[in-house]
Design a protein around this motif. Structure first.
Motif, PDB file in Angstrom:
ATOM      1  N   ASN A 149       7.030  -6.577   5.440  1.00 33.25           N
ATOM      2  CA  ASN A 149       5.875  -7.018   4.666  1.00 33.25           C
ATOM      3  C   ASN A 149       4.594  -6.782   5.437  1.00 33.25           C
ATOM      4  N   LEU A 150       3.614  -6.285   4.722  1.00 31.32           N
ATOM      5  CA  LEU A 150       2.296  -6.052   5.312  1.00 31.32           C
ATOM      6  C   LEU A 150       1.305  -7.033   4.683  1.00 31.32           C
ATOM      7  N   ILE A 151       0.592  -7.752   5.527  1.00 29.65           N
ATOM      8  CA  ILE A 151      -0.447  -8.652   5.009  1.00 29.65           C
ATOM      9  C   ILE A 151      -1.740  -7.855   4.972  1.00 29.65           C
ATOM     10  N   ARG A 152      -2.123  -7.381   3.800  1.00 26.20           N
ATOM     11  CA  ARG A 152      -3.346  -6.589   3.722  1.00 26.20           C
ATOM     12  C   ARG A 152      -4.582  -7.442   3.886  1.00 26.20           C
ATOM     13  N   SER A 153      -4.542  -8.622   3.324  1.00 24.30           N
ATOM     14  CA  SER A 153      -5.746  -9.451   3.300  1.00 24.30           C
ATOM     15  C   SER A 153      -5.360 -10.916   3.205  1.00 24.30           C
ATOM     16  N   TYR A 154      -6.183 -11.771   3.800  1.00 23.48           N
ATOM     17  CA  TYR A 154      -5.974 -13.218   3.665  1.00 23.48           C
ATOM     18  C   TYR A 154      -6.884 -13.828   2.608  1.00 23.48           C
ATOM     19  N   LEU A 204      -0.158   2.393  12.913  1.00 22.63           N
ATOM     20  CA  LEU A 204       0.310   1.548  11.812  1.00 22.63           C
ATOM     21  C   LEU A 204       0.432   2.366  10.519  1.00 22.63           C
ATOM     22  N   GLY A 205      -0.547   3.227  10.273  1.00 22.46           N
ATOM     23  CA  GLY A 205      -0.456   4.088   9.095  1.00 22.46           C
ATOM     24  C   GLY A 205       0.803   4.942   9.153  1.00 22.46           C
ATOM     25  N   ALA A 206       1.098   5.456  10.346  1.00 27.24           N
ATOM     26  CA  ALA A 206       2.287   6.295  10.526  1.00 27.24           C
ATOM     27  C   ALA A 206       3.563   5.485  10.348  1.00 27.24           C
ATOM     28  N   PHE A 207       3.558   4.253  10.835  1.00 24.61           N
ATOM     29  CA  PHE A 207       4.747   3.395  10.681  1.00 24.61           C
ATOM     30  C   PHE A 207       5.036   3.151   9.199  1.00 24.61           C
ATOM     31  N   VAL A 208       4.007   2.850   8.433  1.00 29.42           N
ATOM     32  CA  VAL A 208       4.188   2.620   6.996  1.00 29.42           C
ATOM     33  C   VAL A 208       4.722   3.891   6.329  1.00 29.42           C
ATOM     34  N   SER A 209       4.149   5.040   6.693  1.00 30.17           N
ATOM     35  CA  SER A 209       4.634   6.311   6.156  1.00 30.17           C
ATOM     36  C   SER A 209       6.111   6.506   6.486  1.00 30.17           C
ATOM     37  N   ALA A 210       6.490   6.180   7.720  1.00 37.05           N
ATOM     38  CA  ALA A 210       7.874   6.375   8.161  1.00 37.05           C
ATOM     39  C   ALA A 210       8.847   5.479   7.392  1.00 37.05           C
ATOM     40  N   LEU A 211       8.410   4.265   7.034  1.00 36.47           N
ATOM     41  CA  LEU A 211       9.268   3.388   6.228  1.00 36.47           C
ATOM     42  C   LEU A 211       9.545   4.022   4.866  1.00 36.47           C
ATOM     43  N   TYR A 212       8.526   4.627   4.275  1.00 37.67           N
ATOM     44  CA  TYR A 212       8.708   5.262   2.956  1.00 37.67           C
ATOM     45  C   TYR A 212       9.540   6.541   3.050  1.00 37.67           C
ATOM     46  N   SER A 213       9.381   7.276   4.154  1.00 36.35           N
ATOM     47  CA  SER A 213      10.022   8.597   4.237  1.00 36.35           C
ATOM     48  C   SER A 213      11.326   8.555   5.032  1.00 36.35           C
TER      49      SER A 213
ATOM     50  N   LYS B 199      -8.151  -6.451  10.300  1.00 39.30           N
ATOM     51  CA  LYS B 199      -8.403  -6.193   8.876  1.00 39.30           C
ATOM     52  C   LYS B 199      -8.310  -4.707   8.574  1.00 39.30           C
ATOM     53  N   GLN B 200      -8.892  -3.903   9.484  1.00 42.02           N
ATOM     54  CA  GLN B 200      -8.917  -2.454   9.278  1.00 42.02           C
ATOM     55  C   GLN B 200      -7.504  -1.888   9.251  1.00 42.02           C
ATOM     56  N   TRP B 201      -6.656  -2.300  10.218  1.00 40.86           N
ATOM     57  CA  TRP B 201      -5.314  -1.694  10.217  1.00 40.86           C
ATOM     58  C   TRP B 201      -4.459  -2.261   9.087  1.00 40.86           C
ATOM     59  N   GLY B 202      -4.734  -3.476   8.663  1.00 40.93           N
ATOM     60  CA  GLY B 202      -4.052  -3.986   7.466  1.00 40.93           C
ATOM     61  C   GLY B 202      -4.409  -3.132   6.257  1.00 40.93           C
ATOM     62  N   ASN B 203      -5.680  -2.799   6.140  1.00 38.56           N
ATOM     63  CA  ASN B 203      -6.113  -1.967   5.011  1.00 38.56           C
ATOM     64  C   ASN B 203      -5.563  -0.554   5.100  1.00 38.56           C
ATOM     65  N   LEU B 204      -5.535   0.021   6.302  1.00 39.76           N
ATOM     66  CA  LEU B 204      -5.011   1.379   6.411  1.00 39.76           C
ATOM     67  C   LEU B 204      -3.525   1.418   6.077  1.00 39.76           C
ATOM     68  N   GLY B 205      -2.781   0.438   6.576  1.00 41.07           N
ATOM     69  CA  GLY B 205      -1.362   0.368   6.236  1.00 41.07           C
ATOM     70  C   GLY B 205      -1.175   0.276   4.731  1.00 41.07           C
ATOM     71  N   ALA B 206      -2.015  -0.522   4.093  1.00 43.85           N
ATOM     72  CA  ALA B 206      -1.931  -0.693   2.639  1.00 43.85           C
ATOM     73  C   ALA B 206      -2.304   0.592   1.910  1.00 43.85           C
ATOM     74  N   TYR B 212       2.009   6.334  -1.324  1.00 42.72           N
ATOM     75  CA  TYR B 212       3.435   6.549  -1.623  1.00 42.72           C
ATOM     76  C   TYR B 212       3.843   5.923  -2.947  1.00 42.72           C
ATOM     77  N   SER B 213       3.235   4.789  -3.285  1.00 46.15           N
ATOM     78  CA  SER B 213       3.692   4.050  -4.459  1.00 46.15           C
ATOM     79  C   SER B 213       2.821   4.316  -5.691  1.00 46.15           C
ATOM     80  N   ASN B 214       1.877   5.268  -5.562  1.00 41.74           N
ATOM     81  CA  ASN B 214       0.985   5.590  -6.688  1.00 41.74           C
ATOM     82  C   ASN B 214       0.271   4.356  -7.227  1.00 41.74           C
ATOM     83  N   ASP B 215      -0.121   3.478  -6.337  1.00 44.46           N
ATOM     84  CA  ASP B 215      -0.773   2.239  -6.757  1.00 44.46           C
ATOM     85  C   ASP B 215      -2.287   2.420  -6.611  1.00 44.46           C
ATOM     86  N   TYR B 216      -2.912   2.834  -7.700  1.00 45.12           N
ATOM     87  CA  TYR B 216      -4.343   3.165  -7.656  1.00 45.12           C
ATOM     88  C   TYR B 216      -5.207   1.952  -7.335  1.00 45.12           C
TER      89      TYR B 216
END
Lengths: 307, 307
Positions: A149-154, A204-213, B199-206, B212-216
């Protein structure tokens, strides 16, 4: 339904490059809890085994989380809560989160599910606030939802459920020393270099990509943390040595679980996890440091009903 | 093959939360280049139209990038390079990257592809080093590979190709003022708060998850940057107003392209892009600021052969 018995899983938060935003659920490590409606209108912790924890509901994370849920519903329903702790408090694998998440999950079931699993997260976070002074979500979200799970925002709270590559295994080594979450937070610098931050969000961006791929090697390459790990790892005996040993044993990545002192090795497949577990265990035995060792799949379900 | 004509696309780097690591390719904005083998053994810039740029190969990003490629091969082959610029230098949509990436792509084709597209990136980066003093990859990688690209690491270089939701459209507004990349870099603080970085890396991960999930909608929510944008946006006339207008027109997100002064609005679908483009154009017209406006799909191919 008057009574429910559940399994409340341990979780790994602060996953390296995902400091404060990324956590995952463990399948085979967790507490058991039994919750039962009572007619007193009170929330009572009636039994705790395995550990010494406050029996007073207002001082117990499970009690506080349940109270937050009932307050939202304006409900006067009372509950008896029995907690059978297997996860050690202060171990860094979400002990308080398991109790908070387990309690709100169970109460929600007993009340015929007025809330979705996602909606339970803020209530469980109130337990975290009591435990650590900080209502973080990166343990309670995976405990409730399962997987990564990724917490994008609080503000507002937004939790993103990420996919789980099926061969992932986690090795958890818990050195039997105590590190309080609050102490562990206080040593982190509140100002960091932009350069390191850029590396962190790239990873972190790469880690998320790796989970999907399903790219296990990329998972390993991106499990890095040059910001928090170098500071916190000094509290963990032989952290650097363990990391080298885990990598040499074939682990994809290695880091601190939560705020420590537990460490995790992420592995591809059962055999690799066993080999890694054996190697780091041997090292701690030689150094005569007491520890617990766990091997687990990623728990895709989160809290589970036992009966 | 003795001669090749190519289309070298514009690109958007520093995509909000992906500062320094995330860029994407534009389909319908770009230069044309014609490269031809010569027998002199020299690299010659024989024609440049649309813009005043150095004709001396060592001072031209295309020449420098090609030289880096040929050096790796120990090749003495000479090339004539004609550049038909459509992308304005200093606009913030990868003008130098298009020339560098286009040149190495074309030379690689004329030499029967000794390198993969990924392997061409470091050569094109040498052009970027000449242009901005910094051999960054977040423009040249999407120019060469197409789509969205994440630079996970520079040492060693690792570029991750991310999926592209098909309805994405980019609106590019280029205010006709000059911002040098070097100036724009120098105003960024080299130390940032951990809280904002998280916050920035949370947003980038998202953002990666949303690709990947086509979530516009999630793409839009995660296109945020509290670190660089607040500093750089002061160089762009009416940035805050444009952002509000774009959002009100239905754009998913809005930010600075590269190091500016161009700004981008990311939209779902052609109609939304047109509406957003019209709204921000109208605002600049009222304020009497000169500008160029472009609408484009994400370019999935990168550099393309015309003939």
């Amino acid at each position: 339904m008057e009574e429910i018995k559940i399994f409340a899983p341990a979780t790994v938060a602060n996953l390296s490059c995902g400091f404060d935003v990324l956590g995952c659920c463990l399948e085979s490590i967790g507490d058991e809890m039994l919750l039962r409606k009572n007619t007193t209108g009170e929330i009572r912790i009636t039994k705790i085994s395995g550990q010494e924890l406050p029996m007073e509901a207002d001082k117990n994370v499970a009690g506080v989380a349940v109270r937050a849920l009932l307050k939202e519903l304006n409900s006067q329903q009372g509950f008896d809560i029995e907690i059978y702790k297997k996860i050690k408090a202060g171990s860094g694998i979400g002990s308080s989160a398991a109790s908070s998440a387990g309690a709100v999950f169970a109460v929600n079931k007993l009340l015929n599910e007025p809330f979705s699993p996602e909606e339970l997260i803020p209530f469980a976070m109130e337990g975290e606030r009591l435990a650590s002074g900080n209502a973080h979500a990166d343990n309670v979200a995976p405990a409730l939802l399962g997987g990564f799970n990724l917490i994008r925002s609080y503000e507002p709270l937004e939790v993103i459920h990420l996919p789980t590559p099926q061969d992932l295994r986690m090795v958890i080594l818990h050195p039997l020393i105590e590190v309080k979450t609050m102490d562990s937070r206080s040593i982190i610098r509140q100002s960091i270099s932009l350069q390191k931050a850029v590396k962190q969000w790239g990873n972190l961006g790469a880690f998320v990509s790796a989970l999907y791929s399903n790219d296990y090697d990329l998972l390993g390459r991106s499990l890095k943390d040059e910001i928090v790990e170098p500071v916190r790892s000094i509290l963990i005996p032989f952290f650097d040595e363990l990391k080298i040993i885990a990598r040499e044993s074939g682990a994809l990545g290695f880091g601190i679980s939560g705020s420590g002192p537990s460490v995790f090795a992420m592995c591809k497949g059962e055999a690799s996890a066993k080999q890694t577990g054996a190697a780091i265990q041997k090292y701690y035995q030689e150094k005569e440091i007491d520890f617990d060792l766990h091997l687990s799949k990623i728990g895709n379900e989160g809290v589970k009903i036992i009966s």
